[in-house]
Design an enzyme around this catalytic site. Structure first.
Site, PDB file in Angstrom:
ATOM      1  CE  LYS A  52      -3.814  -2.469   2.158  1.00  0.00           C
ATOM      2  NZ  LYS A  52      -4.542  -2.824   3.376  1.00  0.00           N
ATOM      3  CD  GLN A  96      -3.302  -4.332   6.488  1.00  0.00           C
ATOM      4  OE1 GLN A  96      -3.240  -3.349   5.756  1.00  0.00           O
ATOM      5  NE2 GLN A  96      -3.850  -5.465   6.084  1.00  0.00           N
ATOM      6  CG  ASP A 119      -9.499  -0.105   4.604  1.00  0.00           C
ATOM      7  OD1 ASP A 119      -9.256  -0.290   3.395  1.00  0.00           O
ATOM      8  OD2 ASP A 119      -8.777  -0.523   5.526  1.00  0.00           O
TER       9      ASP A 119
END
Ligand code: NAP
Length: 283
Positions: A52, A96, A119
């Site tokens: 990422k 994460q 997200d």
């Protein structure tokens, strides 16, 4: 069979995104920024976070990694998230997953400001999605929809079978496919005769996390098969679809790796850019 080349599509979309960022950054005086929180030393999570970060660099998004110790207290994580929420130079925040068991995942996800939720996991953003309102979409479902659109696959009127009903993949993807006009069957561990349902489908989305569970006898000839699964088997990454068997039956198929994975990362970058624009009041 036509390969749904997620790597190629994501690279093209990333290039366009880079141009957009270069267009806006001089006006706003800074590029978009993403803060990534990684807790612990899970090797898969470390590798995802690295990917990422690299992708951010490719498109010109500033990124900062907060790598916290496995035993970090919830109080410390809360403080970090609150600081990032208050920082006007941070557009997107990503926690994460998975996180260590002693931390309350739901609480921490929902502590991230819904306006910095890169997200698309915040309960308000998910609620907006389910009510068909404009919102930040979860990255993997958004990436899958972009992949289908790029190949001009119009799902309207199709029977779609989504295998998996998680809050971050299966369930929101079912919603997006329904909004796009597909008739949806969602399968899970309580489904009786999974193969019966997948065999009816014009479009199969495999998102269960079970290596090679979708075999060729479960697929209708000419179906479109999207493999979201990522499983590590004997050191190799394999999907939820038995690629070698299904490739002779399906009309379209994603590879693993280089299928949905890069599209998920592209969607995360696009989400960060969207949050950046909305912080400067651009719709
Ligand atoms: P998850 O939270 O573990 O959910 C898995 C879902 O699959 C659950 O709904 C489960 O049913 C269902 N399931 C499990 N075994 C099944 C079976 N034998 N038959 C039918 N349904 C079954 O996983 P997730 O986070 O949604 O992720 C799914 C997969 O996608 C994983 O392999 C993950 O690594 C991968 N993934 C890939 C990307 C990417 O970018 N490529 C991104 C995210 C996730 P129940 O609800 O009944 O338990």
């Amino acid at each position: 069979m036509i390969l749904l080349d997620g790597l190629k599509v994501a690279s093209e979309r990333n290039l366009k995104l880079k141009e957009e960022i270069e267009k806006y950054a001089p006006t706003f005086g800074r590029v978009p920024s993403l803060s990534i929180i990684l807790i612990g030393d899970n090797p898969a999570s470390q590798s995802y976070v690295k990917g990422k970060g690299k992708a951010c660099e490719t498109v010109g998004i500033a990124h900062k990694l907060y790598h916290l110790n496995e035993n970090v207290s919830e109080f410390e994580v809360v403080q970090l998230i609150e600081d990032l929420n208050d920082n006007p130079n941070v557009d997107g925040i990503l926690l994460q997953l998975p996180i260590p068991k002693h931390l309350d995942e739901e609480k921490l996800i929902n502590l991230i400001s819904k306006d910095k939720d890169a997200d698309g996991f915040h309960v308000i953003n998910q609620g907006n999605l389910y009510q068909k309102r404009k919102t930040i979409k979860p990255a993997t479902p958004k990436g899958v929809m972009s992949l289908l659109e790029t190949y001009q696959i119009n799902v309207s009127g199709m029977n779609a079978c989504v295998v998996g009903r998680s809050n971050i993949v299966g369930f929101p993807l079912a919603r997006l496919l329904m909004d796009a006009g597909a008739t949806i069957t969602v399968c899970h561990t309580k489904t009786k005769d999974l193969g019966y349902h997948t065999k009816q489908a014009d479009l199969i989305i495999a998102a269960a996390g079970r290596p090679k569970m979708i075999t060729k006898d479960m697929v209708k000839k000419g179906a479109i098969v999207v493999d979201v699964g990522v499983n590590r088997v004997e050191g190799k990454l394999v999907g939820d679809v038995d690629f070698d068997g299904v490739k002779d039956i399906a009309a379209y198929l994603t590879p693993v790796p280089k299928g949905v994975g890069p599209m998920t990362i592209n969607a995360l970058l696009e989400n960060t850019f969207e949050l950046y624009l909305s912080h400067f009041n651009i719709e």
